[in-house]
Design a protein around this motif. Structure first.
Motif, short mmCIF file in Angstrom:
data_model
loop_
_atom_site.label_atom_id
_atom_site.label_comp_id
_atom_site.label_asym_id
_atom_site.label_seq_id
_atom_site.Cartn_x
_atom_site.Cartn_y
_atom_site.Cartn_z
N ARG A 359 0.83 -1.20 0.00
CA ARG A 359 0.00 0.00 0.00
C ARG A 359 0.87 1.25 0.00
O ARG A 359 0.58 2.23 -0.71
N THR A 360 1.94 1.24 0.78
CA THR A 360 2.83 2.39 0.83
C THR A 360 3.50 2.63 -0.52
O THR A 360 3.66 3.77 -0.97
N LEU A 361 3.91 1.53 -1.18
CA LEU A 361 4.50 1.67 -2.51
C LEU A 361 3.52 2.30 -3.50
O LEU A 361 3.90 3.14 -4.33
N ASN A 362 2.25 1.91 -3.40
CA ASN A 362 1.24 2.50 -4.28
C ASN A 362 1.06 3.98 -3.99
O ASN A 362 0.93 4.80 -4.92
N TYR A 363 1.07 4.34 -2.70
CA TYR A 363 0.96 5.76 -2.33
C TYR A 363 2.15 6.55 -2.88
O TYR A 363 1.99 7.66 -3.41
N GLU A 364 3.35 5.97 -2.73
CA GLU A 364 4.55 6.66 -3.20
C GLU A 364 4.53 6.84 -4.72
O GLU A 364 4.94 7.88 -5.24
N GLN A 365 4.04 5.81 -5.42
CA GLN A 365 3.94 5.92 -6.88
C GLN A 365 2.94 7.00 -7.28
O GLN A 365 3.20 7.79 -8.20
N THR A 366 1.80 7.01 -6.58
CA THR A 366 0.80 8.04 -6.87
C THR A 366 1.34 9.43 -6.59
O THR A 366 1.14 10.37 -7.38
N MET A 367 2.04 9.58 -5.46
CA MET A 367 2.63 10.87 -5.11
C MET A 367 3.66 11.29 -6.15
O MET A 367 3.73 12.47 -6.54
N SER A 368 4.45 10.34 -6.60
CA SER A 368 5.46 10.65 -7.61
C SER A 368 4.81 11.10 -8.91
O SER A 368 5.27 12.06 -9.54
N ASP A 369 3.73 10.43 -9.29
CA ASP A 369 3.04 10.82 -10.52
C ASP A 369 2.46 12.22 -10.41
O ASP A 369 2.36 12.95 -11.42
N LEU A 370 2.07 12.61 -9.19
CA LEU A 370 1.43 13.91 -9.02
C LEU A 370 2.43 15.06 -8.96
O LEU A 370 2.21 16.11 -9.58
N VAL A 371 3.51 14.91 -8.23
CA VAL A 371 4.35 16.08 -7.94
C VAL A 371 5.81 15.92 -8.36
O VAL A 371 6.53 16.93 -8.40
N ASP A 372 6.26 14.71 -8.66
CA ASP A 372 7.69 14.55 -8.97
C ASP A 372 8.01 15.07 -10.37
O ASP A 372 7.14 15.17 -11.25
N LEU A 373 9.28 15.35 -10.58
CA LEU A 373 9.75 16.01 -11.80
C LEU A 373 10.23 15.00 -12.83
O LEU A 373 10.89 14.01 -12.49
N ASP A 374 9.89 15.26 -14.10
CA ASP A 374 10.47 14.54 -15.22
C ASP A 374 11.75 15.26 -15.61
O ASP A 374 11.73 16.31 -16.27
N TYR A 375 12.89 14.71 -15.19
CA TYR A 375 14.15 15.43 -15.34
C TYR A 375 14.50 15.68 -16.80
O TYR A 375 15.04 16.73 -17.16
N ALA A 376 14.24 14.71 -17.67
CA ALA A 376 14.59 14.90 -19.09
C ALA A 376 13.85 16.10 -19.67
O ALA A 376 14.43 16.95 -20.36
N ARG A 377 12.56 16.16 -19.36
CA ARG A 377 11.77 17.28 -19.87
C ARG A 377 12.19 18.58 -19.19
O ARG A 377 12.25 19.64 -19.85
N ALA A 378 12.47 18.50 -17.89
CA ALA A 378 12.84 19.72 -17.16
C ALA A 378 14.17 20.29 -17.66
O ALA A 378 14.32 21.51 -17.80
N ILE A 379 15.14 19.44 -17.96
CA ILE A 379 16.43 19.93 -18.45
C ILE A 379 16.27 20.55 -19.83
O ILE A 379 16.89 21.58 -20.16
N SER A 380 15.40 19.94 -20.64
CA SER A 380 15.12 20.52 -21.95
C SER A 380 14.49 21.90 -21.81
O SER A 380 14.87 22.86 -22.49
N ASP A 381 13.51 22.01 -20.88
CA ASP A 381 12.88 23.31 -20.64
C ASP A 381 13.88 24.31 -20.07
O ASP A 381 13.84 25.50 -20.41
#
Length: 408
Positions: A359-381
């Motif tokens: 359950r915690t892994l699912n929460y962490e994945q959901t949290m990552s999908d919501l607020v974490d950064l896509d570094y490849a896209r961010a570096i391009s931006d």
């Protein structure tokens, strides 16, 4: 349309500030590793992230509760292991004491060993955990649950035990009361026979043994009473003689002749009697009642410390040892049953840990999908914003140099 110099300066400066702000925003995202740094970056994702974060905190609290419950149950399991070993040792001594070749001094020595086991069990019953609370006191865990008064041990703890919320839908008891462990018998315990203390004959019993638990009379209390040295009756709980057709001649009787060494069978149980009875001697048979383990050992010690100068005294000793042996068996079975229950709860905690971890892994994945950064896209931006900022700055420099005064 006429565009003033002030307008050009303000437009260029505004464009440069906007490009710089966007460049710094992407830089802040890269530095923090989060796409949503401020709620205004994505209000919907930020709102959902708050809910997921709260769920993760609750899940962590359940995980901490399971750690606490596991520590308490593991300590209890360890103590119960020692208790079962002590009961097994006591049973061995009782069997040894039944040897007819032993003298009173030999039995007194065995009684001394039993006293040591008795005190050891009392110490285990009053054991404390790492916080100084008594393990088997139930709700009353601030004082010793078992107190010795006048040579007898009484339970003064609570029969209710503390429970811990280890998951959203599971409240688990994190212990067992001392009464449940040291003053109870398991539900499957059979009959226990007890010779009356006033018996003056030399009858010794062996058993009783369950023959047929489906018999209508099984489970009731009975008393074998000798009317004289040659006859006996079997009384029910209300002291009324029961009638049996022992000779299979179709004529039930309520008084039977006694023969030493015979096995008496009735109401789904059987018991072997041997020796010479006296008038009014009695042997009671009843489903094993809740009996304190300490009372059982006290009776054994008292019997072993007494002398056996007469046949009646010898018979009383043997009957007491037989009763104590059966009661120790029941106590050991009860402790093992409680220990199995503790083990089942520990296994359940392991399962809940696995479920909680997923359950915690699912929460962490959901949290990552919501607020974490896509570094490849961010570096391009980041690179794009840097180019835009540099272009804006270059344009501002060029506009700054455009003046008619330079042509004069």
């Amino acid at each position: 349309m006429r565009i003033s110099t002030v307008t050009m300066f303000e437009s260029s400066l505004s464009s440069m500030n906007r490009q710089q702000g966007e460049f710094m925003k992407v830089g802040q995202q890269i530095a923090s590793g989060r796409r949503v740094v401020n709620p205004s970056d994505d209000p919907q994702a930020a709102s959902r992230a708050v809910g997921v974060s709260q769920s993760m905190a609750v899940s962590q609290q359940y995980a901490d509760a399971r750690v606490s419950a596991r520590n308490a149950l593991s300590q209890e399991e360890s103590v119960l292991n020692s208790v079962s070993d002590s009961i097994a040792s006591a049973k061995t001594l009782i069997v040894q004491a039944g040897n007819g070749t032993l003298t009173d001094a030999d039995r007194a020595s065995i009684a001394t060993e039993l006293k040591g086991i008795y005190e050891n069990l009392l110490g285990q019953a009053n054991v404390t955990n790492g916080n100084g609370t008594y393990l088997f006191g139930g709700y009353k865990d601030d004082a010793p649950p078992f107190v010795k008064n006048g040579g007898e041990v009484t339970y003064q703890g609570s029969t209710n035990v503390r429970a811990q919320q280890v998951d959203s839908s599971r409240q688990m008891p994190v212990g067992n009361s001392g009464k449940e462990i040291f003053e109870s018998v398991h539900s499957g315990a059979g009959y226990v026979a007890t010779a009356d203390a006033a018996n003056s004959g030399s009858v010794i019993f062996t058993g009783p043994t369950r023959v047929n638990a489906a018999d209508p009379g099984y489970g009731e209390k009975y008393t074998i009473q000798f009317t004289d040295g040659e006859n006996y009756q079997i009384l029910d709980e209300d002291d009324n003689p029961i009638k049996l057709d022992r000779d299979d001649n179709g004529t039930p009787e309520d008084t039977f002749s006694y023969t030493s060494g015979e096995t008496i069978t009735f109401a789904g149980i059987s018991i072997n009697l041997e020796g010479k009875p006296a008038a009014n001697d009695e042997i009671a048979l009843a489903k094993a009642p809740d009996r304190s383990l300490f009372t059982t050992l006290e009776n054994a010690i008292a019997a072993l410390d007494s002398t056996t100068e007469t046949d009646a005294a010898k018979a009383s000793l043997q009957n007491t040892l037989s009763t104590v042996s059966r009661e120790l068996d029941n106590s050991l079975d009860n402790v093992l049953t409680v220990r199995a229950s503790v083990g089942a709860r520990l296994n359940e905690l392991d399962v809940l840990d696995d479920v909680g971890g997923n359950r915690t892994l699912n929460y962490e994945q959901t949290m990552s999908d919501l607020v974490d950064l896509d570094y490849a896209r961010a570096i391009s931006d980041y690179t794009l914003r840097q180019v835009g900022l540099q272009a804006s700055q270059k344009a501002f420099v060029d506009i700054q140099g455009m003046s008619l005064f330079d042509q004069l």
